[in-house]
Write a protein that holds these residues in place. Structure first.
Motif, PDB file in Angstrom:
ATOM      1  N   THR A  73      -5.826  -4.575  -1.647  1.00 49.28           N
ATOM      2  CA  THR A  73      -5.259  -4.348  -2.978  1.00 49.28           C
ATOM      3  C   THR A  73      -3.816  -3.853  -2.887  1.00 49.28           C
ATOM      4  N   ALA A  74      -3.408  -3.431  -1.710  1.00 46.33           N
ATOM      5  CA  ALA A  74      -2.033  -2.992  -1.439  1.00 46.33           C
ATOM      6  C   ALA A  74      -1.855  -3.101   0.073  1.00 46.33           C
ATOM      7  N   PRO A  75      -0.605  -3.059   0.560  1.00 46.99           N
ATOM      8  CA  PRO A  75      -0.417  -3.206   2.014  1.00 46.99           C
ATOM      9  C   PRO A  75      -1.217  -2.194   2.840  1.00 46.99           C
ATOM     10  N   GLY A  76      -1.474  -1.011   2.281  1.00 50.28           N
ATOM     11  CA  GLY A  76      -2.186   0.011   3.040  1.00 50.28           C
ATOM     12  C   GLY A  76      -3.623   0.232   2.613  1.00 50.28           C
ATOM     13  N   VAL A  77      -4.113  -0.553   1.669  1.00 50.17           N
ATOM     14  CA  VAL A  77      -5.449  -0.282   1.120  1.00 50.17           C
ATOM     15  C   VAL A  77      -6.346  -1.507   1.166  1.00 50.17           C
ATOM     16  N   ARG A  79     -10.008  -2.775   0.188  1.00 49.00           N
ATOM     17  CA  ARG A  79     -11.276  -2.537  -0.502  1.00 49.00           C
ATOM     18  C   ARG A  79     -12.311  -3.459   0.117  1.00 49.00           C
ATOM     19  N   GLN A 105       1.997  -0.202   9.319  1.00 51.20           N
ATOM     20  CA  GLN A 105       2.214   0.611   8.112  1.00 51.20           C
ATOM     21  C   GLN A 105       2.252   2.109   8.393  1.00 51.20           C
ATOM     22  N   LEU A 109      -6.015   2.656   4.691  1.00 47.19           N
ATOM     23  CA  LEU A 109      -7.363   3.149   4.395  1.00 47.19           C
ATOM     24  C   LEU A 109      -8.273   2.014   3.963  1.00 47.19           C
TER      25      LEU A 109
ATOM     26  N   ALA B  74       7.415   4.739   9.434  1.00 48.81           N
ATOM     27  CA  ALA B  74       6.655   3.511   9.125  1.00 48.81           C
ATOM     28  C   ALA B  74       6.651   3.404   7.607  1.00 48.81           C
ATOM     29  N   PRO B  75       6.333   2.216   7.064  1.00 49.48           N
ATOM     30  CA  PRO B  75       6.372   2.079   5.602  1.00 49.48           C
ATOM     31  C   PRO B  75       5.524   3.118   4.861  1.00 49.48           C
ATOM     32  N   GLY B  76       4.448   3.591   5.493  1.00 45.68           N
ATOM     33  CA  GLY B  76       3.572   4.548   4.824  1.00 45.68           C
ATOM     34  C   GLY B  76       3.695   5.975   5.317  1.00 45.68           C
ATOM     35  N   SER B 104       3.629   1.217  -4.217  1.00 42.42           N
ATOM     36  CA  SER B 104       3.656  -0.144  -3.664  1.00 42.42           C
ATOM     37  C   SER B 104       2.737  -0.293  -2.452  1.00 42.42           C
ATOM     38  N   GLN B 105       2.612   0.758  -1.625  1.00 40.51           N
ATOM     39  CA  GLN B 105       1.821   0.668  -0.385  1.00 40.51           C
ATOM     40  C   GLN B 105       0.346   0.981  -0.597  1.00 40.51           C
ATOM     41  N   VAL B 107      -1.138   3.691  -0.186  1.00 34.10           N
ATOM     42  CA  VAL B 107      -1.309   5.008   0.424  1.00 34.10           C
ATOM     43  C   VAL B 107      -0.052   5.338   1.216  1.00 34.10           C
ATOM     44  N   GLN B 271      -4.263   4.015  -6.550  1.00 30.65           N
ATOM     45  CA  GLN B 271      -5.143   2.871  -6.748  1.00 30.65           C
ATOM     46  C   GLN B 271      -5.765   2.942  -8.137  1.00 30.65           C
TER      47      GLN B 271
END
Lengths: 336, 336
Positions: A73-77, A79, A105, A109, B74-76, B104-105, B107, B271
Motif C-alpha cells: 500500500t506504500a513503499p514501506g508497507v 498488507r 527503505q 512493515l 534511507a528513504p524511511g 508517502s512511504q 512508515v 495508513q
C-alpha cells in the motif's frame, strides 16, 4: 515423558504434515517453528499444536499451500491477506518481502490478517537478527486476558518480540503481555496443581488459584495496569492496521473449526548498528540478588535448552507424543 | 500546594525560558510539554524540570536554539544528532519530518542521539494520533532500574508510548518499564513515607521499603522478568540504532553539567486504519472487579485531569512553584 531424538520428532512431524497435504517446503517451516518452541521449553507453542492444525486442514479452515496475498500500500508497507495459510508460511513470506524492502527503505512493515497461528514470535526475531537486521514483532490472540480492574477475558495474550544483532551474536526477547499463558493454566489443571494468587479469575470474575476454574475465566495482564495498557495498545494498533477482529470476536487459533481472524505485525529495520554485546557481558557479570544464581539475558536460557535438546533429545509430554504417533500411523494407513 | 491558573503557569514558564535565551517558538513547545505533564498529574515530568533546564543552558550543556541535524540514511530512516538541543524541539522537528515522509512511504522512523530530555512520550503520541497517524515512541534514560535478579541499577526506565486514532478520538498509552519512577521514590523520601515492598533495592542491592535508601539504590522493572526483558530490549535497540551511551554510561537528564547521551526513537505509521473506538466502548462498559469502580482506558484519566486543570487551575508543588517565582524574579532583574 519420552526423550525423543530431534531427528525423530522432526521426521514424524514431517510425515503428519505431508499426509495432511502440506507441500514439503511449507511442512519444513511449520515443523521447524513447532520444534524450535518445543526445544526451547515452550511446549505451549510446540508440537501439541500439530494435531489441531491437521484437524483444521481437514475441516477446510486452513489452506496448507498458500503463503498469502501481498499488497504494497506504500513503499514501506505490505498488507498481507493470509488466506488462512499456515502461520509460519505466511509470516516468513511477509518477513522475506519486508526484509528485502528494508534493505533499500531502511524500514518496512507487514500487517497480516487471516493467517493461522504464527507460533512463537521469537522464532522470527532470531532469524531476522541472525541475518543482521532488527525485528519488532507483534501478534493478537483470542481474548484470554482481563483488563486491569475488569472481570472477563476481553484482550489477547498479545505478545511482542524484539530481535537484533549485538555485534557478536544476537539478542532476542519474546514475551506475552499476559502474566502466564493459558497453556500453563491448562497444565496446572491437568496436574491438579494450584496457581499462585493474582494470576487468574474464575468465570464470575473472582480471583482464583484453582486452575480448573481459571480455564473458564481469565488470566491477568503482566505487571498490572502497565501490562494491560501495553497489551491493549498492541491489540488496537494491530486491529487498526489490519482490519482484523478484536477482543472476544477473535477466533481460530484455539479451535478446529473457525477461520483465523487475529492480526500479526512485523517491523524490520535495516541500518548500520552500533555494537551492544559488551553491555550484555556487563550484565552477565553483575552480582546476583538474594535468591538468584545469576543475572540472565532474555532468550539465552531457551537457546541453551535448544542446544541441549539437539544433542540429547527432546522431552515431549506423553499425551502429545502418543497423539503424534497415532496421527503418523493413520498417515501410513492412508498412504498404504 | 497553590492552585495556579494554567495561563499564569504558562506565562511564568515562558518568561523563564525567554530570559534563558530560548527563542519564542522553542520556549512555547518546551513550556507546552512540561505543562501538559503537570496538568495530567505527572509532576515528575512537569515544571520541576524547568530550573534544571535553565541551569543546563547556563552551563553550556544545552543549546536552546538548535532543532538538531537531520540525516536521511534511507528513504524511511532519519538519523538525528540532537546537538544538545531542547528535547521537545529536537523531537518535534524529527516527528514532523518523519510524519511527512510516512505520508508517502507508509512508515518512517527517527533515531535520535544527543537531545535533552524529551519529557513525557505521551505528549508526542497524542499529537501524532490527533493528526491521524500512529506513533510508537521509545526513550532511554540514566540507569535507575536493576536487571531482574540483579543488585544494581544498570538499565534505564526506558518508556514506550503508543498513540493512534480510534475512528472517533485517539488512544494513547505511555508507560515506563520501571515499576515506579525515581521521582516517586524521591517524593516518598521527602514525605517520609515508606515504599511498598518489591519496588526498590538499597545501595547494597538488598530489598528496601525505605525511600531514602532506595534513592541511592535501584528500582525494580515492572512485571519482573518480563518488564526487565522489555526495558533491556528497548535500550539495546535504541543504542544500536543511535550509537548513544548505554547502561551506567548514560548521563545528562538528571544533572546540570553533563551532555545528554541517551537515545530516542520514533516510528510513525501512516495508513488507512480500521476504527477501534467501539472496542474501547465495550471495555468501558465491562463490570469492574472487586476493589475497582470501573474499567479504565489508558490515557483517559490524564486527559480528564488536564481538562479540569485548564478550567480550575493546576496544583503545583510548593517547592516547584517557589523556585519558578524566584527564577522569574531573577529574569526580571536581568531585563531591568
Amino acid at each position: 515423558m519420552p526423550l525423543v531424538p530431534a531427528s525423530q520428532a522432526s521426521e514424524i512431524a514431517d510425515r503428519i504434515l505431508t499426509a495432511a497435504g502440506v507441500p514439503p517446503d511449507n511442512a519444513a517451516l511449520q515443523r521447524d517453528l513447532l520444534l524450535d518452541a518445543e526445544m526451547r521449553g515452550i511446549a505451549s507453542h510446540g508440537l501439541l499444536r500439530l494435531p489441531r492444525l491437521v484437524e483444521r486442514i481437514a475441516n477446510g479452515v486452513c489452506d496448507p499451500v498458500t503463503s498469502g496475498r501481498h499488497d504494497w500500500t506504500a513503499p514501506g508497507v505490505l498488507r498481507v491477506d493470509g488466506q488462512q495459510g499456515l502461520g509460519p508460511v505466511v509470516a516468513q513470506a511477509a518477513i522475506d518481502a519486508i526484509a528485502a524492502r528494508a534493505a533499500s527503505q531502511g524500514v518496512a512493515l507487514a500487517a497480516i490478517a487471516n493467517a493461522q497461528h504464527i507460533g512463537m514470535l521469537g522464532f522470527y526475531a532470531d532469524r531476522v537478527a541472525a541475518a543482521g537486521k532488527c525485528l519488532i514483532a507483534f501478534s493478537t490472540s483470542e481474548a484470554l486476558v482481563h483488563p486491569w480492574g475488569g472481570r472477563r477475558a476481553m484482550i489477547g495474550t498479545n505478545p511482542i518480540a524484539i530481535g537484533l544483532p549485538t555485534g557478536e551474536g544476537i539478542f532476542m526477547m519474546d514475551t506475552a503481555t499476559s502474566i502466564i499463558s493459558m497453556g500453563e493454566v491448562h497444565d496446572h489443571a491437568n496436574r491438579g496443581v494450584p496457581l499462585a494468587p493474582g494470576l487468574a479469575l474464575d468465570a464470575e470474575g473472582n480471583p482464583t488459584t484453582d486452575a480448573a476454574l481459571a480455564r473458564d475465566g481469565a488470566i491477568a495482564p503482566f505487571g498490572g495496569a502497565k501490562g494491560y495498557a501495553l497489551g491493549l495498545a498492541f491489540e488496537l494498533l494491530l486491529t487498526a492496521l489490519t482490519g482484523s477482529a478484536i477482543g472476544r470476536e477473535v477466533k481460530g487459533t484455539l479451535d478446529s473449526t473457525e477461520p483465523c481472524n487475529k492480526a500479526d505485525l512485523f517491523i524490520v529495520i535495516d541500518q548500520d548498528l552500533a555494537p551492544v554485546a559488551g553491555f550484555l557481558d556487563l550484565l552477565r557479570r553483575e552480582a546476583p540478588a538474594a535468591g538468584f544464581s545469576e543475572v540472565r539475558i532474555p532468550g539465552e536460557r531457551g537457546r541453551e535448552l535448544r542446544r541441549r535438546a539437539l544433542e540429547d533429545g527432546i522431552l515431549i509430554a506423553d499425551v502429545t507424543w502418543l497423539r503424534l504417533q497415532d496421527l503418523a500411523a493413520s498417515a501410513e494407513t492412508i498412504k498404504d
